[in-house]
Design a protein around this motif. Sequence first.
Motif, PDB file in Angstrom:
ATOM      1  N   GLU A 120       0.767  -1.107  -0.054  1.00 24.16           N
ATOM      2  CA  GLU A 120       0.024  -0.015  -0.043  1.00 24.16           C
ATOM      3  C   GLU A 120       0.937   1.293   0.022  1.00 24.16           C
ATOM      4  N   LEU A 121       2.128   1.242   0.020  1.00 23.43           N
ATOM      5  CA  LEU A 121       2.860   2.330  -0.110  1.00 23.43           C
ATOM      6  C   LEU A 121       3.189   2.964  -1.228  1.00 23.43           C
ATOM      7  N   ASP A 122       3.006   4.305  -1.032  1.00 28.30           N
ATOM      8  CA  ASP A 122       3.370   5.263  -2.315  1.00 28.30           C
ATOM      9  C   ASP A 122       4.887   5.412  -2.619  1.00 28.30           C
ATOM     10  N   GLU A 158       2.638  14.000 -14.465  1.00 25.66           N
ATOM     11  CA  GLU A 158       2.092  12.639 -13.994  1.00 25.66           C
ATOM     12  C   GLU A 158       3.008  11.775 -13.313  1.00 25.66           C
ATOM     13  N   PHE A 159       4.273  11.880 -13.500  1.00 24.82           N
ATOM     14  CA  PHE A 159       5.186  11.347 -12.586  1.00 24.82           C
ATOM     15  C   PHE A 159       5.116  11.565 -11.138  1.00 24.82           C
ATOM     16  N   ASP A 202       0.533   9.195  -5.100  1.00 29.69           N
ATOM     17  CA  ASP A 202      -0.614   8.403  -4.883  1.00 29.69           C
ATOM     18  C   ASP A 202      -0.227   7.354  -6.019  1.00 29.69           C
ATOM     19  N   HIS A 203      -0.105   6.142  -5.398  1.00 28.99           N
ATOM     20  CA  HIS A 203       0.128   4.954  -6.263  1.00 28.99           C
ATOM     21  C   HIS A 203      -1.238   4.680  -7.164  1.00 28.99           C
ATOM     22  N   ASN A 204      -2.334   5.012  -6.852  1.00 34.55           N
ATOM     23  CA  ASN A 204      -3.735   4.721  -7.515  1.00 34.55           C
ATOM     24  C   ASN A 204      -3.708   6.004  -8.582  1.00 34.55           C
ATOM     25  N   ALA A 205      -3.016   6.854  -8.705  1.00 36.97           N
ATOM     26  CA  ALA A 205      -3.513   7.885  -9.749  1.00 36.97           C
ATOM     27  C   ALA A 205      -3.265   7.279 -11.227  1.00 36.97           C
ATOM     28  N   PRO A 206      -4.229   7.866 -12.030  1.00 34.93           N
ATOM     29  CA  PRO A 206      -3.957   7.261 -13.438  1.00 34.93           C
ATOM     30  C   PRO A 206      -2.747   7.420 -13.786  1.00 34.93           C
ATOM     31  N   VAL A 207      -2.199   6.376 -14.804  1.00 30.36           N
ATOM     32  CA  VAL A 207      -1.217   6.531 -15.384  1.00 30.36           C
ATOM     33  C   VAL A 207      -1.339   6.338 -16.991  1.00 30.36           C
ATOM     34  N   GLU A 208      -0.610   7.072 -17.873  1.00 32.79           N
ATOM     35  CA  GLU A 208      -1.055   6.997 -19.231  1.00 32.79           C
ATOM     36  C   GLU A 208       0.254   7.076 -20.126  1.00 32.79           C
ATOM     37  N   VAL A 242       5.947   6.372 -17.390  1.00 30.59           N
ATOM     38  CA  VAL A 242       5.541   6.211 -16.072  1.00 30.59           C
ATOM     39  C   VAL A 242       4.934   5.060 -15.743  1.00 30.59           C
ATOM     40  N   LYS A 243       4.463   4.360 -16.703  1.00 33.18           N
ATOM     41  CA  LYS A 243       4.046   2.892 -16.774  1.00 33.18           C
ATOM     42  C   LYS A 243       5.089   2.009 -16.569  1.00 33.18           C
ATOM     43  N   GLN A 244       6.303   2.316 -17.171  1.00 36.46           N
ATOM     44  CA  GLN A 244       7.373   1.400 -16.813  1.00 36.46           C
ATOM     45  C   GLN A 244       7.713   1.390 -15.510  1.00 36.46           C
ATOM     46  N   ILE A 245       7.929   2.648 -14.923  1.00 32.72           N
ATOM     47  CA  ILE A 245       8.241   2.793 -13.525  1.00 32.72           C
ATOM     48  C   ILE A 245       7.273   2.218 -12.792  1.00 32.72           C
ATOM     49  N   ARG A 246       5.869   2.500 -12.884  1.00 33.96           N
ATOM     50  CA  ARG A 246       5.002   1.688 -12.177  1.00 33.96           C
ATOM     51  C   ARG A 246       5.090   0.086 -12.055  1.00 33.96           C
ATOM     52  N   LYS A 247       5.532  -0.570 -13.306  1.00 33.96           N
ATOM     53  CA  LYS A 247       5.816  -1.814 -13.333  1.00 33.96           C
ATOM     54  C   LYS A 247       6.881  -2.160 -12.626  1.00 33.96           C
TER      55      LYS A 247
END
Length: 319
Positions: A30-32, A197-198, A204-210, A214-219
């Motif tokens: 649950e961490l950001d 966006e980043f 907020d780890h639930n923020a929309p990513v497009e 940033v998708k790669q970072i989220r992965k």
Amino acid sequence: MGKRKQKEMKQEKGSSQQEQFFAGTAPLSELDLSDGFLFGEVMRDEETCRMVLEIILGRPVSRVAYVNKEQQVEAGTGYHRYKGIRLDVYFRDDESTCYSVEMQTRNRYNLPKRSRHYQGMMDVQMLPAGEIDYNKLCDSILIFICTFDLFGEGKLCYTFENTCTELPGLKLHDGAVKIFLNTAGREETERDGLLAEFLRYVSDHNAPVESPEVKQIRKRVEEVKRNQETEARYMTSITYAREVYEDGKMEGRAEGKADMVLEFLDELGDIPEKLRGEICRETDMERLTRWVKLAARSENIKEFEEKMYLDLSALQESN
């Protein structure tokens, strides 16, 4: 309200905040990214480091050649020791530019001066003793990702370089750059979209990513969160932090008592350094409480000192 009472109230408030933090510690999942532990783990990956830099700097960055989490930088030797630093994430690129990226979730109102100290300490470790060519200093970029607006101007990014006061367009070109990011800043240019966006995702780890970046970072973040070894390190770090906190509470109480003794003695005259040192090194709360009373009742420093040493002698005889 007296200074002592204000200090006690401040300590109690800080203690309460710490206890609330430990009571509500979130699981790793649950961490950001603003959490220091998660950020450090994610940035162990060199490609992620490079991608984060490109987003922040808005330009291509060569391959990251060196990554170190929690780099310790000491100052001085022997008795002449000065305040060292611990860099959250420290690395270099192929062009020998040094970077430090620090995550900041609390405004302690010391970041400008702290950034000065950090950048100076980064420089110290670049030149070995005896080196006389200062041009061998790497360029250094110090980045603070803040979940607050340090300067209150609403910007996403504040970049500082040394320039001439008389000729603002004239740069010193000393290779030192400081960048302060604001996760809640406003977008003002087309380039700001990716950075915004980043930064939203950081807080907020639930923020929309497009964007692909940033998708790669989220992965990478999700991979770290699923890793069992990382989970074990996280739990160990919490346990260690609790232990350090509890030890610190006891040390802080003793330090507070010692301060009270010294405050009373300061009103009586100059405190000998030897006596001051013995009071500051004392950790027994009952003994310090007795010394507070002694200091309050003493007519002069000598009277207190005699009574204090009698107290210590009585302790030694009882043992």
